[in-house]
Design an enzyme around this catalytic site. Structure first.
Site, PDB file in Angstrom:
ATOM      1  CD1 TRP A   1       6.098  -1.394   4.619  1.00  0.00           C
ATOM      2  CD2 TRP A   1       5.487   0.711   4.148  1.00  0.00           C
ATOM      3  NE1 TRP A   1       6.224  -1.206   3.255  1.00  0.00           N
ATOM      4  CE2 TRP A   1       5.862   0.084   2.939  1.00  0.00           C
ATOM      5  CE3 TRP A   1       5.072   2.044   4.103  1.00  0.00           C
ATOM      6  CZ2 TRP A   1       5.827   0.732   1.719  1.00  0.00           C
ATOM      7  CZ3 TRP A   1       5.029   2.693   2.879  1.00  0.00           C
ATOM      8  CH2 TRP A   1       5.409   2.031   1.707  1.00  0.00           C
ATOM      9  CG  ASN A   2       0.434   1.062   2.852  1.00  0.00           C
ATOM     10  OD1 ASN A   2       0.089   0.224   3.685  1.00  0.00           O
ATOM     11  ND2 ASN A   2      -0.207   1.244   1.722  1.00  0.00           N
TER      12      ASN A   2
ATOM     13  CG  HIS B   1       2.704  -3.630  11.978  1.00  0.00           C
ATOM     14  ND1 HIS B   1       2.662  -3.339  10.625  1.00  0.00           N
ATOM     15  CD2 HIS B   1       1.905  -2.702  12.571  1.00  0.00           C
ATOM     16  CE1 HIS B   1       1.872  -2.301  10.417  1.00  0.00           C
ATOM     17  NE2 HIS B   1       1.395  -1.895  11.573  1.00  0.00           N
ATOM     18  CB  ALA B   2       5.739  -3.710   7.882  1.00  0.00           C
ATOM     19  CB  SER B   3      10.692  -5.664   9.684  1.00  0.00           C
ATOM     20  OG  SER B   3      10.840  -5.494   8.308  1.00  0.00           O
TER      21      SER B   3
ATOM     22  N   GLY C   1      -0.676  -6.599   1.897  1.00  0.00           N
ATOM     23  CA  GLY C   1       0.706  -6.386   1.465  1.00  0.00           C
ATOM     24  C   GLY C   1       0.884  -6.741   0.010  1.00  0.00           C
ATOM     25  CB  SER C   2       3.938  -7.390  -1.908  1.00  0.00           C
ATOM     26  OG  SER C   2       4.481  -8.430  -1.116  1.00  0.00           O
TER      27      SER C   2
ATOM     28  CD  GLU D   1      -8.485  -6.161   1.578  1.00  0.00           C
ATOM     29  OE1 GLU D   1      -8.346  -5.754   0.420  1.00  0.00           O
ATOM     30  OE2 GLU D   1      -9.578  -6.243   2.144  1.00  0.00           O
TER      31      GLU D   1
ATOM     32  CB  CYS E   1      -3.478  -0.633  -1.527  1.00  0.00           C
ATOM     33  SG  CYS E   1      -4.748  -0.180  -0.352  1.00  0.00           S
TER      34      CYS E   1
ATOM     35  CD  GLU F   1       0.872  -1.726  -5.686  1.00  0.00           C
ATOM     36  OE1 GLU F   1       1.537  -2.682  -5.262  1.00  0.00           O
ATOM     37  OE2 GLU F   1      -0.115  -1.257  -5.103  1.00  0.00           O
TER      38      GLU F   1
HETATM   39  P1  NAP Z   1       5.089  -6.615   1.895  1.00  0.00           P
HETATM   40  O1  NAP Z   1       6.528  -6.441   1.662  1.00  0.00           O
HETATM   41  O2  NAP Z   1       4.383  -7.722   1.236  1.00  0.00           O
HETATM   42  O3  NAP Z   1       4.897  -6.701   3.472  1.00  0.00           O
HETATM   43  C1  NAP Z   1       3.625  -6.869   4.057  1.00  0.00           C
HETATM   44  C2  NAP Z   1       3.772  -7.724   5.290  1.00  0.00           C
HETATM   45  O4  NAP Z   1       4.100  -9.056   4.903  1.00  0.00           O
HETATM   46  C3  NAP Z   1       4.906  -7.264   6.208  1.00  0.00           C
HETATM   47  O5  NAP Z   1       4.519  -7.485   7.539  1.00  0.00           O
HETATM   48  C4  NAP Z   1       6.029  -8.188   5.812  1.00  0.00           C
HETATM   49  O6  NAP Z   1       7.002  -8.357   6.825  1.00  0.00           O
HETATM   50  C5  NAP Z   1       5.282  -9.476   5.563  1.00  0.00           C
HETATM   51  N1  NAP Z   1       5.965 -10.418   4.689  1.00  0.00           N
HETATM   52  C6  NAP Z   1       6.599 -10.153   3.533  1.00  0.00           C
HETATM   53  N2  NAP Z   1       7.047 -11.314   2.976  1.00  0.00           N
HETATM   54  C7  NAP Z   1       6.691 -12.301   3.809  1.00  0.00           C
HETATM   55  C8  NAP Z   1       6.891 -13.717   3.798  1.00  0.00           C
HETATM   56  N3  NAP Z   1       7.525 -14.344   2.805  1.00  0.00           N
HETATM   57  N4  NAP Z   1       6.406 -14.443   4.839  1.00  0.00           N
HETATM   58  C9  NAP Z   1       5.749 -13.821   5.838  1.00  0.00           C
HETATM   59  N5  NAP Z   1       5.534 -12.501   5.919  1.00  0.00           N
HETATM   60  C10 NAP Z   1       5.995 -11.742   4.902  1.00  0.00           C
HETATM   61  O7  NAP Z   1       4.279  -5.306   1.486  1.00  0.00           O
HETATM   62  P2  NAP Z   1       4.595  -3.826   1.899  1.00  0.00           P
HETATM   63  O8  NAP Z   1       5.716  -3.339   1.077  1.00  0.00           O
HETATM   64  O9  NAP Z   1       4.706  -3.726   3.375  1.00  0.00           O
HETATM   65  O10 NAP Z   1       3.229  -3.097   1.489  1.00  0.00           O
HETATM   66  C11 NAP Z   1       3.004  -2.591   0.217  1.00  0.00           C
HETATM   67  C12 NAP Z   1       2.041  -3.477  -0.560  1.00  0.00           C
HETATM   68  O11 NAP Z   1       0.839  -3.655   0.192  1.00  0.00           O
HETATM   69  C13 NAP Z   1       1.607  -2.824  -1.845  1.00  0.00           C
HETATM   70  O12 NAP Z   1       1.558  -3.779  -2.852  1.00  0.00           O
HETATM   71  C14 NAP Z   1       0.210  -2.314  -1.528  1.00  0.00           C
HETATM   72  O13 NAP Z   1      -0.600  -2.110  -2.632  1.00  0.00           O
HETATM   73  C15 NAP Z   1      -0.284  -3.379  -0.627  1.00  0.00           C
HETATM   74  N6  NAP Z   1      -1.402  -2.891   0.187  1.00  0.00           N
HETATM   75  C16 NAP Z   1      -2.652  -3.356  -0.080  1.00  0.00           C
HETATM   76  C17 NAP Z   1      -3.740  -2.876   0.634  1.00  0.00           C
HETATM   77  C18 NAP Z   1      -5.143  -3.361   0.366  1.00  0.00           C
HETATM   78  O14 NAP Z   1      -6.020  -3.116   1.196  1.00  0.00           O
HETATM   79  N7  NAP Z   1      -5.405  -4.042  -0.728  1.00  0.00           N
HETATM   80  C19 NAP Z   1      -3.537  -1.932   1.638  1.00  0.00           C
HETATM   81  C20 NAP Z   1      -2.254  -1.462   1.870  1.00  0.00           C
HETATM   82  C21 NAP Z   1      -1.198  -1.971   1.138  1.00  0.00           C
HETATM   83  P3  NAP Z   1       8.438  -7.619   6.736  1.00  0.00           P
HETATM   84  O15 NAP Z   1       8.179  -6.168   6.817  1.00  0.00           O
HETATM   85  O16 NAP Z   1       9.147  -8.169   7.916  1.00  0.00           O
HETATM   86  O17 NAP Z   1       9.052  -8.020   5.432  1.00  0.00           O
END
Ligand code: NAP
Length: 454
Positions: free
Chosen positions: A130-131, A155-157, A206-207, A228, A262, A359
């Site tokens: 979502w960020n 996409h993020a929920s 994502g995470s 990423e 990130c 982080e």
């Molecule tokens: P997140 O909780 O991991 O969510 C990212 C995506 O993954 C969302 O669409 C989420 O869906 C989905 N997801 C989560 N758990 C899942 C599972 N078990 N199975 C399938 N899909 C799953 O991360 P976030 O809080 O949105 O984003 C923040 C993180 O992203 C931070 O760690 C940040 O550093 C990282 N990030 C990295 C970059 C890069 O380019 N390296 C860029 C931006 C962000 P739901 O929303 O439905 O849970």
């Protein structure tokens, strides 16, 4: 949990969507697969003209999209506008550069003639955070659209309206149905998409937890993955640096997107001789930041995107204090019920503090001090992550010595880390693997096919 738009500033729910039905889900996957079979054969000029139209629409409707971003995840509106404009940039970049990036390359070989060509793979599935709700999606879909792949997005929920709007832009620009589809789906359905035979690549931003889950399943299916993930980027300031510039740039480097980037500078590491003077400069700037309503164009710090994320930040802050960290400024909410955490500076942490391993995804910055160049490099690398780093120094020789020693995908000298269409972007170590953007990013989801004539 279903998809919902919960405005983190007003703390009001503004929309809610159920997961799509099994029938709809199956139809969308079928459509993605059948669409690929004609999309892969369309002329590059046709794809390019649609993507240019996408860029035009983004620019024409910038305000509408920026407001969706700010409403759904709280990014200050001035930054949301920049995000939309950057999506137009990446769309134009790939629309114009794809012919060059996809052109066959002649190779020396034992055959009479050999060349490599870059063919599309199939459906590329993106799981996105979502960020940067538009930018993350555009930097994946623009190159894949031009490559002849079709896209499916989970996409993020908390950003469903952004996801729906992006799908619509492509349709409005004239993309055939099925080339880029948004799926409002749960985690079980994510697994089903990964297993679908037409899906040939998966990209997740994502995470680490989500990344490893998705990549584990993709690995068992033998499917190419790009991850990423998180970062804990160092922002290293040597005594010979331009301190005013380092402090001014440090504001955006750390507090852009309410600290939820990130590639944010997540640990300041400052040489002992200038520690106090840098801190005084930086503190003054931090305390002058306008905090509040993200729809106000003057606001620099708005709410974090969700209540659970704020609670997690507050929890991290408690641990920091237990480890000896002193809160120099900030450290509390703007008002008790708001989701805004005031921009926070932490000092006095031991150099091996736990926070190096985690982080900090919000407006908190621990500031450490170092004595020697060697110590600075060690501290910069003292983290499981390896996304990016900034190094501030007046010495080109020092910069040239340090850049290769930093374990990260990007090093910015005397500037903040930014992504841009023409430069590869990605991490090492726990920050993931694979690259996005530039020619290198486009090649991640292509069949690099060798053709030889004997
Ligand atoms: P997140 O909780 O991991 O969510 C990212 C995506 O993954 C969302 O669409 C989420 O869906 C989905 N997801 C989560 N758990 C899942 C599972 N078990 N199975 C399938 N899909 C799953 O991360 P976030 O809080 O949105 O984003 C923040 C993180 O992203 C931070 O760690 C940040 O550093 C990282 N990030 C990295 C970059 C890069 O380019 N390296 C860029 C931006 C962000 P739901 O929303 O439905 O849970």
């Amino acid at each position: 949990m279903a998809y919902r738009t919960f405005n983190p500033y007003t703390c009001k729910e503004e929309a809610r969507f159920n997961f799509i039905s099994k029938t709809e889900f199956n139809e969308k996957l079928k459509l993605a697969e059948s669409s690929f079979h004609h999309w892969k054969d369309t002329a590059l000029e046709e794809r390019s003209s649609i993507l240019l139209k996408v860029a035009e629409l983004l620019e024409k409707e910038e305000e509408k999209h920026a407001k969706l971003i700010t409403t759904e995840m709280g990014k200050p509106i001035s930054q949301s506008r920049m995000e939309v404009s950057k999506c137009a940039w990446v769309s134009r970049y790939y629309a114009e550069k794809a012919a060059e990036f996809l052109a066959p390359v002649k190779m020396e070989s034992t055959a009479q003639e050999s060349y490599i060509r870059f063919d599309p793979l199939g459906i590329i599935f993106a799981v996105m955070p979502w960020n940067f709700p538009y930018w993350q999606v555009f930097r994946y879909i623009a190159p894949n659209f031009m490559a002849g792949n079709t896209g499916l997005l989970k996409h993020a929920s908390n950003v469903p309206l952004c996801a729906i709007a992006m799908e619509q832009i492509f349709l409005d620009a004239g993309a055939p149905e099925g080339i880029f589809q948004n799926l409002l789906i749960n985690y079980d359905q994510v697994s089903q998409v990964i297993k679908h035979p037409g899906v040939r690549g998966i990209t997740l931003t994502g995470s680490n937890y989500a990344g490893y889950k998705v990549a584990e399943l993709a690995g068992t299916m033998g499917k190419k993955t790009v991850l990423e993930l998180g970062g804990s980027d160092p922002y290293v300031i040597f005594a010979d640096a331009d301190l005013e510039n380092a402090a001014e740039t440090g504001i955006m480097a750390r507090f852009q997107n309410n600290g939820q980037s990130c590639i944010a500078a997540k640990r300041f590491i400052v040489q002992e001789e200038v520690f106090d003077s840098f801190l005084a400069l930086f503190r003054e700037k931090v305390e002058a930041l306008k905090v509040g309503d993200p729809m106000d164009p003057e606001t620099v710090i708005g709410p974090v995107a969700r209540k659970d994320l704020l609670l997690e930040l507050e929890n991290q802050l408690r641990h920091i204090v237990v480890q000896g960290g002193k809160i120099l400024t900030g450290g509390r909410r703007h008002s008790p019920k708001s989701l805004i955490l005031k921009p926070t500076i932490i000092t006095d942490l031991p150099i091996d503090a736990r926070i190096n391993q985690d982080e900090l995804f919000g407006p908190i910055i621990p500031v450490f001090s170092f004595k020697t160049e060697e110590e600075a490099v060690q501290m910069a690398n003292n983290t499981p992550f390896g996304l990016a780093a900034s190094v501030w120094t007046g010495s080109r020789e020092r910069a040239d010595r340090i850049a290769p020693r930093i374990e990260s995908g990007t090093v910015a000298i005397n500037g903040m880390v930014k992504s841009e269409p023409n430069l590869p972007f990605g991490g090492v170590k726990a920050s993931g693997f694979g690259r996005e953007l530039s020619e290198i990013g486009m090649h991640e989801f292509l069949n690099v096919k060798t053709v030889s004539y004997f």
